[in-house]
Design a protein around this motif. Structure first.
Motif, short mmCIF file in Angstrom:
data_model
loop_
_atom_site.label_atom_id
_atom_site.label_comp_id
_atom_site.label_asym_id
_atom_site.label_seq_id
_atom_site.Cartn_x
_atom_site.Cartn_y
_atom_site.Cartn_z
N LEU A 119 0.85 -1.18 0.00
CA LEU A 119 0.00 0.00 0.00
C LEU A 119 0.89 1.24 0.00
CD1 LEU A 119 -2.65 -1.17 2.61
CD2 LEU A 119 -3.00 -0.97 0.16
N GLY A 120 0.32 2.40 -0.33
CA GLY A 120 1.20 3.54 -0.51
C GLY A 120 0.76 4.82 0.18
N PHE A 121 0.47 5.84 -0.61
CA PHE A 121 0.02 7.14 -0.12
C PHE A 121 -1.35 7.01 0.52
CE2 PHE A 121 -1.87 11.42 -1.25
CZ PHE A 121 -1.11 12.16 -0.35
N GLY A 122 -2.19 6.20 -0.07
CA GLY A 122 -3.50 5.83 0.45
C GLY A 122 -3.62 4.32 0.42
N PRO A 123 -4.67 3.76 1.02
CA PRO A 123 -4.79 2.30 1.14
C PRO A 123 -5.50 1.63 -0.03
CG PRO A 123 -6.49 3.34 2.44
CD PRO A 123 -5.69 4.46 1.81
N ASN A 124 -5.16 2.03 -1.27
CA ASN A 124 -5.86 1.46 -2.42
C ASN A 124 -4.90 0.80 -3.40
OD1 ASN A 124 -8.23 0.89 -3.90
ND2 ASN A 124 -7.80 2.58 -5.29
N SER A 179 -9.51 -1.75 -5.80
CA SER A 179 -8.91 -2.33 -6.99
C SER A 179 -7.50 -2.81 -6.80
CB SER A 179 -8.92 -1.29 -8.12
OG SER A 179 -8.09 -0.19 -7.79
N GLY A 180 -6.74 -2.18 -5.90
CA GLY A 180 -5.32 -2.46 -5.85
C GLY A 180 -4.62 -1.81 -7.03
N ASP A 181 -3.47 -2.35 -7.43
CA ASP A 181 -2.70 -1.76 -8.52
C ASP A 181 -3.54 -1.59 -9.77
OD1 ASP A 181 -0.37 -1.61 -7.05
OD2 ASP A 181 0.42 -3.53 -7.76
N ILE A 182 -3.44 -0.40 -10.36
CA ILE A 182 -4.16 -0.12 -11.60
C ILE A 182 -3.38 0.93 -12.38
CG2 ILE A 182 -5.61 1.72 -10.60
CD1 ILE A 182 -7.92 0.63 -12.34
N ILE A 239 -15.54 4.59 -7.25
CA ILE A 239 -15.48 3.35 -8.02
C ILE A 239 -14.30 2.50 -7.58
CG2 ILE A 239 -15.03 2.39 -10.32
CD1 ILE A 239 -16.64 4.79 -11.45
N LEU A 240 -13.12 3.11 -7.48
CA LEU A 240 -11.90 2.36 -7.19
C LEU A 240 -11.83 1.91 -5.73
CD1 LEU A 240 -9.31 4.43 -9.22
CD2 LEU A 240 -10.39 2.27 -9.85
N ASN A 241 -12.47 2.65 -4.81
CA ASN A 241 -12.40 2.32 -3.40
C ASN A 241 -13.55 1.45 -2.90
OD1 ASN A 241 -10.16 3.49 -1.63
ND2 ASN A 241 -10.62 5.21 -2.96
N LYS A 242 -14.74 1.66 -3.44
CA LYS A 242 -15.91 1.00 -2.87
C LYS A 242 -16.69 0.10 -3.83
CE LYS A 242 -16.67 4.46 0.74
NZ LYS A 242 -17.66 5.31 1.45
N GLN A 243 -16.33 0.13 -5.12
CA GLN A 243 -17.07 -0.67 -6.10
C GLN A 243 -16.20 -1.64 -6.87
OE1 GLN A 243 -19.30 2.07 -8.58
NE2 GLN A 243 -19.92 3.30 -6.83
N SER A 244 -14.93 -1.72 -6.54
CA SER A 244 -13.99 -2.53 -7.30
C SER A 244 -13.55 -3.76 -6.52
CB SER A 244 -12.79 -1.66 -7.70
OG SER A 244 -13.19 -0.60 -8.55
N GLY A 245 -12.34 -4.24 -6.78
CA GLY A 245 -11.86 -5.42 -6.08
C GLY A 245 -12.73 -6.63 -6.32
N MET A 246 -12.87 -7.46 -5.31
CA MET A 246 -13.67 -8.68 -5.44
C MET A 246 -15.15 -8.36 -5.66
SD MET A 246 -11.29 -10.90 -5.26
CE MET A 246 -11.82 -12.57 -4.86
#
Length: 395
Positions: free
Chosen positions: A226-231, A240-243, A265-272
């Motif tokens: 993880l980096g600057f933020g937890p995504n 989503s993780g790496d994109i 979208i990337l934080n709450k609607q992505s990933g699994m």
């Protein structure tokens, strides 16, 4: 002796534990799971008393109030009133460049945590909610914040700094901060003691609704997914993780989404969730077992991303002594562990499939005897780590 109440507010869960320090005796513990979903789960345990029920917990405030009711209830409780609590320790995900040590919560600290919402949109808000609700219920008790970013302050500049104009690092502190540090610190210390090798090379794999990996060399974090933020990094429950960052520009410039909508979208609607329609891995594994192709692919993608980071971190450490699986998924999903360790013999990682299927609440090896790398399942205990830091703080 002091009773320390630990509140660990995650993105979709709330763990709580009352620990008597310095003896580290757990008086009561519990967890509220699936917060905000249709059917929330509450588990509570104190000695011979055990409560398990399904109910509706719409938000973290409701979850914490229910946990507190159980702690103080005539039949299930272990404290009579607020004065029985010496301090309340809160896990806070993002401390930015302001917090690298445990601190007493005051108005200024809360404002600074709130200012970091944009960097940890799924976590800092419930973390702050936990603090505010605890202040309401325990107005005379010291509230102490312990930051997930603190463990990663040892990451060297070459790994911490992004290849963007220097002014953004110097003036705006845009850099890799890292998260899940409380968990990574605890399990890596456990692993070092277990393999009896202080000068070790370990990869800690924290898999929950949020996921991250840390390269731990000689007990210190030297890189993190993880980096600057937890995504960033691994595929997570709703993140989503790496994109490729070009995807973000495409969403905004070509598809007309606002930056706030793209972030959502990337934080709450992505990933699994985005891949399968479910964010809970237990549901996804059940559907995959029943033949759902989207869930099968999502599990493979999840494991594939973890493998990439194992290879990268083994390279920067010039070797590997152990990998750790921890947190809800890491500790309980034999399927994910199997997929991650499959075809990794070249790296000295050889899983014992039979042992992998066995459950335990203790630290255990799941590798074959001939495996050059130890494969460890270590139950994380962020609450105990927080309690230790809180007790040291109030002495």
């Amino acid at each position: 002796m002091s009773n320390i109440l630990i509140i660990n507010s995650g993105s979709s869960s709330l763990k709580f534990k009352l620990i008597n320090m310095p003896g580290e005796k757990v008086l009561a513990s519990g967890v509220v799971e699936r917060i905000g979903l249709k059917e929330s789960l509450i588990f509570y345990e104190s000695g011979s008393i055990y409560v398990s029920k399904k109910t509706n917990i719409p938000n973290h405030s409701s979850g914490l109030k229910e946990a507190t009711r159980l702690l103080m209830d005539y039949h299930t409780g272990v404290i009579k009133n607020q004065d029985d609590i010496a301090a309340i320790g809160h896990r806070v995900v993002h401390g930015g460049d302001l917090f690298y040590d445990t601190c007493l919560v005051d108005k200024k600290v809360k404002e600074q945590i709130k200012n970091l919402f944009s960097l940890a949109p799924l976590h800092n808000p419930p973390n702050l909610t936990g603090i505010e609700v605890a202040e309401e219920i325990f107005p005379n008790t010291r509230q102490i914040a312990v930051f997930d970013t603190a463990f990663h302050k040892t990451i060297p500049l070459k790994a911490r700094k992004y290849a963007i104009p220097n002014k953004f690092f110097e003036e705006h502190k845009i850099e890799l901060y890292g998260f899940h540090g409380i968990s990574h610190k605890y399990v890596s210390q456990q692993a070092i003691e277990y393999i009896n090798k202080p000068n070790s090379k370990i990869i800690s794999i924290h898999l929950g609704n949020g996921c991250s990996m840390t390269a731990v060399k000689n007990g210190e974090s030297i890189d993190h997914s993880l980096g600057f933020g937890p995504n960033n990094g691994l595929i997570m429950g709703t993140r989503s993780g790496d994109i490729d960052q070009s995807v973000i520009f495409f969403l905004i410039d070509k598809l007309g989404y606002s930056s706030q909508e793209a972030n959502q979208i990337l934080n709450k609607q992505s990933g699994m969730l985005g891949l399968t329609g479910n964010s809970d891995l237990r549901d996804i594994e059940d559907r995959a077992y029943e033949g759902d192709e989207s869930c099968k692919l999502a599990l493979e993608m999840n494991a594939y991303r973890i493998k990439k980071y194992i290879g990268a971190y083994a390279a920067i450490m010039n070797g590997l002594d152990a990998i750790i699986f921890t947190a809800g998924i890491g500790e309980n999903s034999s399927k994910i562990r199997e997929l991650v360790c499959k075809d990794m013999e070249f790296a000295g990682i050889e899983l014992d499939n039979d042992v992998n299927e066995m459950g335990s609440d203790e630290i255990r090896e799941i590798n074959k005897p001939e495996s050059k790398v130890k494969i460890l399942v270590i139950p994380t205990n962020e609450e105990l780590e927080i309690a230790k830091q809180c007790y040291q703080f109030i002495q």
